[in-house]
Design an enzyme around this catalytic site. Structure first.
Site, mmCIF file in Angstrom:
data_model
loop_
_atom_site.group_PDB
_atom_site.id
_atom_site.type_symbol
_atom_site.label_atom_id
_atom_site.label_comp_id
_atom_site.label_asym_id
_atom_site.label_seq_id
_atom_site.Cartn_x
_atom_site.Cartn_y
_atom_site.Cartn_z
ATOM 1 N NE ARG A 1 -2.598 1.155 3.597
ATOM 2 C CZ ARG A 1 -3.178 0.799 4.702
ATOM 3 N NH1 ARG A 1 -4.494 0.294 4.715
ATOM 4 N NH2 ARG A 1 -2.733 1.025 5.855
ATOM 5 C CE LYS B 1 -2.186 4.684 6.975
ATOM 6 N NZ LYS B 1 -3.620 5.386 7.626
ATOM 7 C CD GLU C 1 -11.872 6.074 4.852
ATOM 8 O OE1 GLU C 1 -11.321 4.806 5.262
ATOM 9 O OE2 GLU C 1 -11.088 7.038 4.289
#
Ligand code: PMP
Length: 288
Positions: free
Chosen positions: A52, A151, A184
């Site tokens: 990720r 992220k 989220e």
């Protein structure tokens, strides 16, 4: 005890772990990061976290400047140097030192920071009683802005949602996307149970592809619980049989109220409790 921090190519003492005021990570939030757990001296799902991280870096055109296997080694070395048995790793890659302008290509070299420390969790009783949350007014990043799967070091959108939660006297806020579907929480993924089916928004709804989310979906499947990824609305949250959040720090935590309403009977439900237990066993390597 002072920590040993990994900085670029070696471990340094905490007081020497300094970066420049000209680092674009600081000036523009230009960089990427990961939060990773250590359970019983083992780094949890390191490969998935590194994948990720490198994908986030690729999307923002950031060359980490270190092969993934070397970063994995550096992470393990930092954990070992700090004697972390159960703890938390923060892996940060900043764009590095550049000029004051926004142009990232003035920055010569990415800075690599690895911190391994103890972890501050939600109080234990919250896992028994469950959390209350609110619906945030601040929406999740639009997919045509910084992609929500990245992220990045720029978390201001989520910070604003967190402030809304804290102002309302609850620890978390649910963020919706520009179409009004659930994305989220400010730092966690969302799950509900309705009619014994476990539902979570698809990644395209604007969530980070949580490592805990992926693990929990496979633990649920192993329990023969049907798992469905589909768009959820505020209606679905209000009428859910169960509601929980997943994340590296939170693990699996029940949600028992939203916007002043009670979820079901106001207690973490049986599937939430089962998955929390299975997650604990998996994380500590006691899986069946
Ligand atoms: N969404 C956001 C915005 C996050 O920052 C995180 C990580 N704290 C998550 C979801 C959960 O992801 P993970 O399970 O990989 O920690």
């Amino acid at each position: 005890m002072a920590l040993k921090i990994w900085l670029n190519d070696r471990l340094v003492d905490e007081q020497d772990a300094k970066i420049s005021v000209f680092d674009h990570g600081l000036l523009y939030g230009d960089g990427v990061f990961e939060g990773i757990r250590v359970y019983s001296s083992k780094i949890f799902e390191l490969d998935a976290h590194l994948k990720r991280l490198y994908e986030s870096a690729k999307v923002i055109r950031l060359d980490i400047g270190m092969p993934m296997k070397d970063l994995a080694k550096a992470t393990a070395e930092t954990v070992r140097a700090n004697n972390i048995v159960d703890g938390y790793i923060r892996l940060v890659i900043t764009r590095g030192i550049g000029t004051l302008g926004i142009n990232p290509f003035t920055c010569e070299k990415a800075q690599i920071i690895i911190i391994a420390d103890k972890i501050q969790l939600y109080p234990q009783e919250l896992y028994q009683t469950g959390l209350k949350v609110i619906s945030a007014c601040t929406i999740r990043n639009h997919p045509l802005a910084i992609p929500p799967q990245v992220k990045s070091l720029n978390y201001l959108n989520n910070v604003l949602a967190k402030i809304e939660a804290l102002d309302a006297g609850v620890p978390e806020a649910i963020m919706f996307n520009h179409e009004g579907f659930v994305a989220e929480a400010s730092g966690d993924n969302v799950f509900i149970v309705k009619n014994s089916i476990l539902c979570t928004p698809p990644i395209q709804a604007g969530s980070l592809e949580g490592i805990t989310r992926t693990v929990v979906m496979s633990l649920a499947a192993a329990e023969n619980i049907e798992v469905v990824q589909k768009n959820l609305t505020r209606f679905d949250l209000y009428v859910a049989d169960e509601f929980f959040l997943t994340g590296t720090a939170a693990e699996v935590v029940g949600v028992v109220g939203i916007d002043g309403r009670k979820i079901s009977d106001g207690k973490p439900g049986p599937i939430t409790q089962l998955l929390r237990k299975r997650f604990f066993e998996y994380a500590h390597g006691q899986s069946k």
